[in-house]
Design an enzyme around this catalytic site. Structure first.
Site, PDB file in Angstrom:
ATOM      1  N   PRO A  23      -0.261  10.749  -3.729  1.00 12.85           N
ATOM      2  CG  PRO A  23      -0.546   9.413  -1.827  1.00 12.85           C
ATOM      3  CD  PRO A  23      -1.282   9.963  -3.012  1.00 12.85           C
ATOM      4  CE1 TYR A  48      -7.920   7.226  -0.378  1.00 13.41           C
ATOM      5  CE2 TYR A  48      -8.419   5.110  -1.389  1.00 13.41           C
ATOM      6  CZ  TYR A  48      -8.702   6.083  -0.446  1.00 13.41           C
ATOM      7  OH  TYR A  48      -9.751   5.923   0.408  1.00 13.41           O
ATOM      8  CG  LEU A  79      -2.199   0.809   1.171  1.00  9.61           C
ATOM      9  CD1 LEU A  79      -3.174   0.334   2.232  1.00  9.61           C
ATOM     10  CD2 LEU A  79      -1.919   2.288   1.342  1.00  9.61           C
ATOM     11  CG  HIS A  94     -13.583   5.742  -1.529  1.00 10.58           C
ATOM     12  ND1 HIS A  94     -13.535   6.173  -0.228  1.00 10.58           N
ATOM     13  CD2 HIS A  94     -12.751   4.671  -1.600  1.00 10.58           C
ATOM     14  CE1 HIS A  94     -12.743   5.390   0.475  1.00 10.58           C
ATOM     15  NE2 HIS A  94     -12.242   4.475  -0.338  1.00 10.58           N
ATOM     16  CD  GLU A 119      -1.669   4.794  -2.690  1.00  6.93           C
ATOM     17  OE1 GLU A 119      -2.682   4.124  -2.401  1.00  6.93           O
ATOM     18  OE2 GLU A 119      -0.873   5.247  -1.833  1.00  6.93           O
ATOM     19  CD  GLN A 175      -7.925  -0.893  -3.376  1.00  6.05           C
ATOM     20  OE1 GLN A 175      -8.164  -0.381  -2.287  1.00  6.05           O
ATOM     21  NE2 GLN A 175      -7.397  -2.097  -3.498  1.00  6.05           N
ATOM     22  CG  PHE A 176     -10.937   4.008  -4.806  1.00  4.98           C
ATOM     23  CD1 PHE A 176     -12.227   4.083  -5.313  1.00  4.98           C
ATOM     24  CD2 PHE A 176     -10.604   2.952  -3.984  1.00  4.98           C
ATOM     25  CE1 PHE A 176     -13.162   3.118  -5.004  1.00  4.98           C
ATOM     26  CE2 PHE A 176     -11.529   1.976  -3.664  1.00  4.98           C
ATOM     27  CZ  PHE A 176     -12.818   2.059  -4.177  1.00  4.98           C
ATOM     28  CB  ALA A 177      -8.888   8.630  -9.312  1.00  2.00           C
TER      29      ALA A 177
END
Length: 343
Positions: A92, A89, A61, A132, A63, A85-87
């Site tokens: 970083p 996030y 985990l 999200h 990014e 996994q989701f835009a």
């Protein structure tokens, strides 16, 4: 005759990855939970079992680490397709994307390239709240050296993803999560449609390899009174808003915002004399502002009304008031009527 199959967007994206991994052993897929689990939305389901642990694997985990590793792989000749996994996030990893991936070809005078395709679900409509549901496309469109691609249907999703992977430049591939299982017209109280029963031709997807060229918009609906520019989920919202307004609007699905099909936009606006821009991201600093400027520069003498923008509000994406924030067909219909009734 080309073999086709009805697919939802998840299946179409999975097929694109499978086709490219089968065709080119340099293509590999990795990210948080994408291997054994098959991704939180199951886009990578079955790829690890078919192509092995070395070509489809889980990442920690981190990014920044995922994208940094992908850039290093690309510099050595691989074609990584990392998933965020989701835009929401992806930030970083923004420094890696801007300072390294987007600049590598220029900094090395063409000696190196960065063929990284970053897949990530984006947008709202699923009650994901502020972390999200965001639409960060404008911050990537601003970066020279990055391509930004946003499909609106299964056919385009597969063809655009294949074209992105085959491209030698880094691509941010934003997947509208609200469209994964079916089209969405912005009316949450309506019965949900699946791609299989949608009746849309774009749910019929070739089984094998094909490309949808980057930078080529699609004419979804011909019209004479006003041009509507949209992408992703908003293409379907636009179709509903046009039907609700009764305005004879021409609807263009941009499909990619970088590269942008400015010729298609210009031709349409010069024909209709009016333009409405629709996107889900917040209005201030959104990509709609750039579209508005481009239209004004190229079509000023043809415009018969001010350019209208319909967008999300300038606030964090709310959970409880999702449908107040979401730019639905009613708001678009109002903008269309404003455009055609302007005197």
């Amino acid at each position: 005759m080309t073999e086709t199959k009805k697919m939802n967007m998840i299946q179409a994206l999975n097929s694109a990855l499978d086709v490219m991994m089968t065709q080119d052993e340099d293509v590999l897929v990795f990210g948080e939970d994408v291997g054994y689990f098959g991704g939180v939305f199951r886009v990578t389901e079955g790829l690890q079992a078919k192509h092995g642990l070395k070509r489809c694997f889980d990442a920690p985990l981190t990014e920044g680490g995922i994208i940094g590793s992908a850039i290093g792989m690309a510099a050595y000749g691989l074609k990584p397709v990392p998933e965020i996994q989701f835009a929401d996030y992806i930030l970083p990893a923004y420094d890696q994307l801007v300072s390294e991936a987007a600049r590598l070809r220029y900094r090395s005078n063409g000696e190196f390239s960065s063929p990284v395709t970053v897949r990530t679900p984006y947008g709202g409509g699923i009650f994901g709240g502020q972390t999200h549901s965001q639409s960060p496309e404008a911050i990537f469109a601003h970066v020279t050296g990055l391509k930004t691609v946003i499909p609106s249907n299964p056919y385009d999703a597969k063809g655009l993803l294949i074209a992105s992977i085959e491209c030698d430049d880094p691509v941010i591939f934003l997947e509208p999560k609200r469209l994964y299982n079916g089209p969405f017209y912005g009316r949450p109280d309506e019965e949900l449609k699946t791609w299989a029963n949608s009746g849309l031709a774009t749910a019929e997807v070739p089984v094998g390899h094909y490309e949808v060229p980057l930078g080529r918009a699609a004419l979804v609906r011909e019209g004479s009174e006003v041009t509507v520019l949209a992408y992703g989920t908003m293409v379907h919202v636009a179709a509903a808003g046009i039907a609700e307004s009764g305005v004879d609007a021409e609807l263009i699905d941009l499909r990619s915002i970088v590269p942008l099909d400015i010729d298609a936009i210009t031709a349409s606006v010069r024909k209709t004399g009016r333009c409405v821009i629709l996107h889900e991201a917040s209005r201030f600093g959104g990509f709609g502002g750039e579209l508005s400027a481009l239209v004004q520069e190229r079509c000023f003498d043809y415009l018969r009304a001010p350019i209208e923008r319909v967008a999300g509000y300038d606030m964090p994406y709310p959970h409880a008031f999702e449908w107040d924030y979401f730019p639905g067909p009613i708001r678009l219909a109002e903008a269309l009527l404003n455009a055609v009734e302007y005197r």
